[in-house]
Scaffold this active site. Structure first.
Site, PDB file in Angstrom:
ATOM      1  CG  ASP A 408      25.552  -8.298  40.509  1.00  0.00           C
ATOM      2  OD1 ASP A 408      26.497  -7.686  40.267  1.00  0.00           O
ATOM      3  OD2 ASP A 408      24.959  -9.072  39.896  1.00  0.00           O
ATOM      4  CD  GLU A 437      27.941  -3.931  39.861  1.00  0.00           C
ATOM      5  OE1 GLU A 437      29.056  -3.897  39.189  1.00  0.00           O
ATOM      6  OE2 GLU A 437      27.008  -4.919  39.752  1.00  0.00           O
TER       7      GLU A 437
END
Length: 711
Positions: A408, A437
């Protein structure tokens, strides 16, 4: 404990002390300062005075280096005294290197009937182990011994299985109680760590199907609670690890649901939203609130709200392991959504309590940075912060046998940390898959050191969520009404060509977004933002089902790694809610009755998955192969047709054509030459085995659909 200080003093470098005198104290003036250690007073050299709003700031030099962890006082010209607090010195490279501990035994180690505790707290002057009884009462305090590198240790000659514990650290003359950052089990809602014997929780890992290359992955993202919460799921233990592990469950129509349904789809990997311990749901009353899980608290402990009994520290461990083992038994692999970029509340974090100021980034103003948008950025570039991430990755791979990680907000982390993650993970499991990400966020490290898409060349074996693909195919995520290529927007035609070819750069574009297709995680929908269906509804488009099907089909046919949001294959809706991270189950659950309603689309997507798996030409392993085998037909925009030529080395078919019509009209495509062309996909059906043949030199493609032909 509150300390009344007349003035303040901080060790900001190894021999540099900053002293702040309020103007209300002798107008902020002092002609001299001394450093006292109990054995004598040493004069400090005042190097600079700086007028601030409320203080006169003195920058002073010490002739010797104060010892971290030892108590000192600063005495001014009037005899006033204050304690020397640990200041910005904690964020210097000198501190980092001096106190780096490379041992593998932080936390609790149980050997026979002896229990050893170790915690890293270099700035503490004292540390105590606190052991509670099993009712969390009657604490016993054990002074710990300081060892090298700021590690504190104690060994107790007794079996403490299931006993809660914490650490008390005295830092800057204040006592702070903290849960062990390396805790592997906790009490309900994470109030204390718990000693557990992990050998009692062992689960064997079955042999999994061969997994050769990241581009062979087909990732299906879901949330443990969403998977089973719906009344029609057929699952008995809804919203739990055990519920997610139930197999053979069915909806009222008799069609399989849950894990058996995911297996039947044909995907290779399940990515679960965070299942490490998080805040936002009271574990004692899990049905009262909902949360995705991006509020991390205890990184090495499973979340208790999914356990059958969160009061029992063993249940969450055993039940998560049983879930992972059951997924493995279905021939699927597990990707863990890992949230190492921030903590829920910095001030309450064990990291901040035990080593204040170290584990989180600070800006030039000395305040914590906020690139994550949640109040803190984890300082992965710090040696002990990086070590914690690596130790945690190693732990989840070996103890829980996960098969990959989705990072994340990976752009908050630094490149060196991610390269070390790759090294550690692949040493344990060469088939591990790592994706993240790579957004470029405003955090205070050099741009060239961030693990972002822009620095993908330095992260060759780590997949990145491809926002170029996402926004080109469906339209901008952040403009709800922007329509992408699959929604009929002609201006995205050239971008669609590039992203379908893995975003590595083909034809006239010699440099792509990525160096290799394994770096491109292709998606149009995930847990974040509006579902694709809700975007279509908001845009009031015609043919919404066809456009949705086309967008999802392009995810599965593009070179790179396809990523599907659970329920995407049956037009998942969240009733227009764009950020459902704490919305109720009724917004977030997988609606199995909706799945039954749109079973035709499910079968279509299932067939495309089978087609992708049947021929490696749909998942070419490298850029060289893509540039060799992929070429586009010369067609008027927005029509697209691409060829996979001379690909018999990768599967049964020599030539493959994918023809795409994102328009409202039926379009006629001329075939490059006559031959025995067979159809694997049209607007109605998909199959890895041809279901029709083409007669003639052309073929009609229905609006907002595609066709796959082979020979």
């Amino acid at each position: 404990m509150t300390i009344n200080r007349l003035f303040f003093a901080y060790l900001d470098e190894s021999q540099l002390i900053t002293i702040l005198l309020p103007y209300s104290y002798y107008d902020g003036h002092s002609s001299s300062f001394h450093l006292a250690d109990g054995n004598g007073n040493t004069p400090l050299e005042i190097q600079e005075k700086i007028h601030l709003d409320a203080f006169l700031k003195y920058v002073c030099y010490s002739p010797f280096q104060p010892k971290i962890g030892q108590s000192y006082s600063i005495i001014d010209q009037y005899g006033g005294k204050t304690d020397l607090q640990i200041g910005a010195v904690i964020r210097t490279s000198e501190f980092d290197e001096s106190f780096y501990y490379d041992g593998s035994d932080l936390g609790v180690t149980v050997i026979d009937n002896r229990t050893m505790f170790k915690v890293w707290a270099p700035t503490a002057s004292q540390v105590k182990l606190v052991v509670y009884d099993r009712q969390y009462e009657n604490p016993k305090y054990y002074p710990m011994m300081r060892e090298e590198k700021g590690v504190w240790r104690i060994e107790l000659g007794e079996n403490l299985d299931s006993y809660p514990y914490s650490f008390l650290a005295c830092i800057n003359q204040e006592w702070r109680e903290a849960v062990d950052p390396y805790a592997r089990a906790v009490t309900v809602n994470g109030q204390y760590g718990v000693v557990v014997h992990l050998e009692q929780t062992k689960v064997s890992k079955p042999q999994l199907p061969e997994f050769v290359h990241p581009c062979d992955a087909i990732i299906y993202e879901t949330h443990i609670r969403d998977l089973s919460a719906h009344p029609a799921s057929g699952v008995n233990r809804k919203g739990t690890y055990l519920g997610a592990a139930e197999i053979g469950t069915t909806s009222p129509s008799g069609r399989v649901t849950g894990l058996s349904y995911i297996k039947d789809l044909g995907v290779t990997h399940i990515e679960f939203l965070p299942f490490h311990d998080f805040e936002g749901v009271d574990e004692r009353y899990p049905d009262k609130d909902y949360n995705w899980g991006y509020n991390p608290v205890h990184f090495n402990v499973p979340e208790g709200s999914y356990a059958s009994n969160p009061e029992d520290p063993y249940r969450r461990i055993i039940e998560l392991k049983e879930l992972i083992a059951t997924v493995h038994a279905q021939g699927l692999r597990v990707i863990m959504d890992a949230v190492y970029n921030h903590v829920y509340v910095r001030e309450n974090s064990p990291f901040e309590k035990l080593v204040p100021g170290y584990y989180f980034r600070h800006g030039q103003d000395g305040l914590p940075s906020n690139g994550t948008g949640v109040g803190n950025d984890f300082a992965s570039e710090k040696l002990m912060a990086r070590k914690f991430i690596l130790d945690s990755i190693r732990y989840w791979l070996t103890e829980y046998q996960v098969d990959g990680f989705r990072f994340d907000l990976m752009g908050i982390l630094d490149i060196q940390t991610m390269l070390e993650v790759k090294r550690v993970a692949q040493e344990i499991d060469p088939s591990v898959i790592l994706i993240g990400e790579g957004w470029d966020l405003n955090t205070p490290i050099e741009a060239g050191k961030k693990a972002t898409i822009g620095n993908q060349a330095m992260l060759p074996c780590i997949g990145q969520f491809n926002d170029w693909f996402r926004d080109s195919i469906k339209g901008s995520t952040f403009n709800l009404f922007d329509r992408g290529y699959a929604l009929g927007n002609e201006r995205y035609t050239e971008a669609a060509k590039q992203v379908l070819a893995g975003s590595v750069g083909i034809d006239n574009r010699k440099v792509g977004l990525f160096s290799e297709p394994r770096q491109s995680v292709n998606y149009v929908e995930c847990h974040d933002n509006h579902t694709l269906w809700d975007k279509l509804v908001a845009c009031e488009v015609d043919f919404p089902e066809r456009k949705h099907r086309l967008a999802t089909s392009l995810v599965l046919l593009a070179q790179g790694i396809p990523f599907i949001h659970s329920g995407q294959e049956f037009f998942r809706t969240k009733n227009g809610v764009g950020n459902s991270y704490k919305s109720p189950d009724e917004i977030n659950w997988l609606d199995w009755e909706r799945r039954d309603q749109f079973i035709g689309n499910v079968d279509y997507i299932k067939g495309l998955i089978a087609i992708r798996k049947s021929h490696r030409a749909f998942r070419l392993p490298d850029t060289v192969s893509i540039r060799k085998h992929v070429s586009y037909l010369s067609l008027p925009a927005p029509l697209l047709g691409y060829c996979l030529l001379e690909v018999q080395e990768y599967g049964k078919w020599k030539d493959i054509y994918v023809l795409i019509n994102p328009t409202v009209e039926q379009e006629n495509f001329l075939l490059p030459e006559e031959g025995e062309w067979k159809i694997l996909a049209n607007h109605l059906y998909t199959s890895a085995i041809p279901f029709a043949e083409i007669q003639g030199k052309s073929v009609d493609i229905e609006p907002y659909s595609l066709m796959i032909i082979v020979r």
